[in-house]
Enzyme design. Structure first.
Site, PDB file in Angstrom:
ATOM      1  N   ARG A 264       0.837  -1.193   0.000  1.00 44.20           N
ATOM      2  CA  ARG A 264       0.000   0.000   0.000  1.00 44.20           C
ATOM      3  C   ARG A 264       0.875   1.248   0.000  1.00 44.20           C
ATOM      4  O   ARG A 264       1.845   1.331   0.742  1.00 44.20           O
ATOM      5  CB  ARG A 264      -0.910  -0.017   1.230  1.00 44.20           C
ATOM      6  CG  ARG A 264      -1.738  -1.286   1.215  1.00 44.20           C
ATOM      7  CD  ARG A 264      -2.917  -1.250   2.117  1.00 44.20           C
ATOM      8  NE  ARG A 264      -3.622  -2.528   1.956  1.00 44.20           N
ATOM      9  CZ  ARG A 264      -4.632  -2.923   2.707  1.00 44.20           C
ATOM     10  NH1 ARG A 264      -5.085  -2.121   3.662  1.00 44.20           N
ATOM     11  NH2 ARG A 264      -5.212  -4.077   2.493  1.00 44.20           N
ATOM     12  N   ARG A 279       1.245   1.269  10.318  1.00 43.72           N
ATOM     13  CA  ARG A 279       0.863   1.622   8.946  1.00 43.72           C
ATOM     14  C   ARG A 279       2.102   1.541   8.076  1.00 43.72           C
ATOM     15  O   ARG A 279       2.979   2.403   8.162  1.00 43.72           O
ATOM     16  CB  ARG A 279       0.280   3.040   8.942  1.00 43.72           C
ATOM     17  CG  ARG A 279      -0.407   3.455   7.658  1.00 43.72           C
ATOM     18  CD  ARG A 279      -1.071   4.816   7.816  1.00 43.72           C
ATOM     19  NE  ARG A 279      -2.202   4.770   8.739  1.00 43.72           N
ATOM     20  CZ  ARG A 279      -3.444   4.422   8.386  1.00 43.72           C
ATOM     21  NH1 ARG A 279      -3.698   4.119   7.140  1.00 43.72           N
ATOM     22  NH2 ARG A 279      -4.406   4.390   9.276  1.00 43.72           N
ATOM     23  N   GLU A 351      -7.833  -1.020  14.201  1.00 42.71           N
ATOM     24  CA  GLU A 351      -8.459  -2.019  13.330  1.00 42.71           C
ATOM     25  C   GLU A 351      -7.514  -3.195  13.075  1.00 42.71           C
ATOM     26  O   GLU A 351      -6.409  -3.025  12.588  1.00 42.71           O
ATOM     27  CB  GLU A 351      -8.831  -1.362  11.991  1.00 42.71           C
ATOM     28  CG  GLU A 351      -9.439  -2.344  11.003  1.00 42.71           C
ATOM     29  CD  GLU A 351      -9.624  -1.740   9.606  1.00 42.71           C
ATOM     30  OE1 GLU A 351      -9.996  -0.551   9.516  1.00 42.71           O
ATOM     31  OE2 GLU A 351      -9.377  -2.458   8.624  1.00 42.71           O
ATOM     32  N   SER A 354     -11.316  -6.720   9.128  1.00 46.05           N
ATOM     33  CA  SER A 354     -12.398  -6.028   8.454  1.00 46.05           C
ATOM     34  C   SER A 354     -13.058  -7.045   7.543  1.00 46.05           C
ATOM     35  O   SER A 354     -12.384  -7.712   6.765  1.00 46.05           O
ATOM     36  CB  SER A 354     -11.830  -4.872   7.633  1.00 46.05           C
ATOM     37  OG  SER A 354     -12.869  -4.189   6.976  1.00 46.05           O
ATOM     38  N   ARG A 390       0.075  -6.486  11.337  1.00 49.03           N
ATOM     39  CA  ARG A 390      -0.319  -5.485  12.329  1.00 49.03           C
ATOM     40  C   ARG A 390      -0.722  -6.119  13.669  1.00 49.03           C
ATOM     41  O   ARG A 390      -0.624  -5.471  14.717  1.00 49.03           O
ATOM     42  CB  ARG A 390      -1.464  -4.641  11.785  1.00 49.03           C
ATOM     43  CG  ARG A 390      -1.872  -3.517  12.709  1.00 49.03           C
ATOM     44  CD  ARG A 390      -3.103  -2.793  12.213  1.00 49.03           C
ATOM     45  NE  ARG A 390      -2.777  -1.647  11.378  1.00 49.03           N
ATOM     46  CZ  ARG A 390      -3.710  -0.829  10.882  1.00 49.03           C
ATOM     47  NH1 ARG A 390      -5.000  -1.062  11.125  1.00 49.03           N
ATOM     48  NH2 ARG A 390      -3.365   0.203  10.129  1.00 49.03           N
TER      49      ARG A 390
END
Length: 427
Positions: A264, A279, A351, A354, A390
């Site tokens: 990403r 991140r 988070e 998801s 994460r």
RNA sequence: GGAGACGUCGCAUAGUCAGGUCUAGUGCGCGGCCCUGCUAAGGCCGUGAGGGGUGCAAGCCCCUCCGUGGGUUCAAAUCCCACCGUCUCCGCCA
């Protein structure tokens, strides 16, 4: 891709969904108008084309003057056909352009509004009170400090080699990631998912088909020289796996668990979560992906959520489940549940998983269908996270002990050679 | 990197050289019916996808799709170009 038939037969449902998302309901009427125009253009083209085909047969049999006359008529027709086709194509392209801007129709019960309008469904587990456990002077260590003491995370050298938001997982850090991912894979296999290791470079059609080149195209790495994209999740490859196929779902959902690196660009998040590995540009993930009938999709969504919660339980993490608001769903999802673990160093929720129910939205664009009594229809797709890099963040912080060592949840020990505690190196 | 072959409606294949009767044939598979007390074998019929029209409906009619996209032509599975993919051989690297 929105279902044009639904839009035609029940435009109010689509308008209501648009309003709930904070999107423009007038797009619905634009689509209706463009569709009518495309259809009339198509009819004209088809009539002309039928005449042209009929003429072709006569030409083949005719002789002399008669043949010359037919050829002349054919020439006229050829031009008329070409023009009619161009008209119909143009109307179709306009229709697609506008229709693409309409997001999936949300499932009943999804809260309206934007990013902050989520609904908390439940809390599971209780965040530890570290001050009560270790005394008021105890300074909570964040995952990076813990990770460095364990010689598990090295962001400095990550930056030296690859730049900001890159890292090395070293020693027990690398083992911890493998343990998490393996535990996730085992859980998936036990639940009937087919394990998959997927390509991480995909063609433009696949990236577009899965909807990742829309509003968030900036997030995606592109390899210019080869015209390929690096995936941000194995969902992309798994969604493309059955593209243009007709599936038999009579035996229940088709379930896949994808293991892949994820990339990403984090283009819009300068300055956010810059410390540690919350991140990052590259990480690993085990992702669930299900193909189901529309009727079964909501039940499957609940099942995917349950699998995620089992993984969180295995990792012994306190978390909450939120029902993401309509405006924060992204274009493909009709409903999305996130599980957020407690982050002691920042006193906030982070988070970790998801899960989205995309109903038929994604499958329609990818051409994935199933047989019904009469013909075929689009299937539903769902995806959900089982583990990512994460998770190490939440794991280290929530299981930290006074001396900087870290408790290993019982469920992960088999994947770490029985280790019960991770201890600081050289301390 | 070089040379060549190939891509057809689930699978296999015909059709492409010589453009028009291809409304894409055949076999296998699959579905239905028949025959046969079971089974084997056999017979008949049906069987790709997308879109549109019409009808209460069963149905009927039309258009598009022969890897993808362009082009030539009155007419393209068939001729031309580009791209994608698969395979074979050679070279190079591991």
């Amino acid at each position: 891709m929105i279902d044009l038939r639904l839009l035609r037969e029940n435009p109010d449902a689509v308008r209501a969904s648009q309003r709930l998302r904070g999107d423009d309901p007038a797009l619905v009427d634009q689509v209706l108008e463009l569709e009518a125009r495309r259809r009339s253009g198509l009819t004209r083209f088809e009539e002309l084309r039928a005449e042209q085909k009929g003429l072709g047969k006569q030409v083949a049999q005719a002789q002399g003057d008669e043949k010359q006359a037919l050829l002349a008529r054919g020439k006229e027709l050829a031009e008329a056909v070409k023009a009619a086709q161009a008209d119909a194509d143009a109307a179709g392209a306009q229709l697609d352009e506008v229709a693409m801007r309409i997001a999936n129709v949300v499932v009943d019960g999804v809260p309206g509004g934007g990013e902050d309008d989520y609904e908390v469904l439940r809390h599971v587990g209780t965040p530890r009170d570290l001050a009560a456990e270790y005394g008021p002077d105890f300074a909570v260590r964040d995952h990076l400090e813990l990770g460095e003491r364990l010689a598990a995370i090295d962001t400095e050298r990550g930056a030296k080699v690859s730049g900001a938001r890159f890292y090395f997982l070293t020693g027990v850090g690398a083992r911890l990631e493998l343990a998490l991912l393996m535990a996730a894979m085992d859980k998936a296999v036990a639940a009937g998912f087919t394990p998959m290791i997927t390509p991480t470079l995909v063609r433009p059609e696949v990236m577009r088909g899965t909807g990742f080149l829309g509003a968030h195209a900036d997030e995606v790495y592109r390899l210019e020289a080869d015209d390929l994209y690096l995936v941000g999740t194995s969902e992309v490859a798994l969604a493309g796996y059955h593209a243009d196929e007709i599936l038999d779902l009579s035996g229940g959902p088709r379930r896949y668990a994808g293991w892949s690196a994820c990339y990403r660009r984090e283009a819009g998040s300068h300055g956010r979560d810059t410390r540690g590995i919350i991140r990052v540009h590259q990480f690993h993930k085990v992702e669930m992906f299900s193909w189901t009938t529309v009727e079964d999709s909501e039940a499957e969504h609940a099942r995917l959520l349950a699998f995620e919660e089992e993984m969180l339980a295995l990792a012994e993490l306190p978390y909450r489940v939120i029902d993401v608001a309509a405006g924060d769903l992204g274009s493909s999802a009709a409903r999305k549940f996130d599980c957020e673990a407690w982050l002691p160093s920042q006193q906030r929720w982070l988070e970790l998983t998801s899960t989205s129910n995309c109903t038929t939205f994604q499958a329609r664009r990818l051409g994935v269908r199933e047989r019904t009594g009469g013909g075929t229809r689009a299937v539903a797709t769902l995806n959900g996270t089982l583990a990512t890099t994460r998770w190490i963040v939440a794991l280290l912080e929530n299981h930290q002990q006074k001396d900087g060592s870290v408790h290993v949840p019982a469920g992960l020990r088999p994947y770490l050679g029985g280790l019960e505690v991770l201890r600081p190196v050289g301390a």
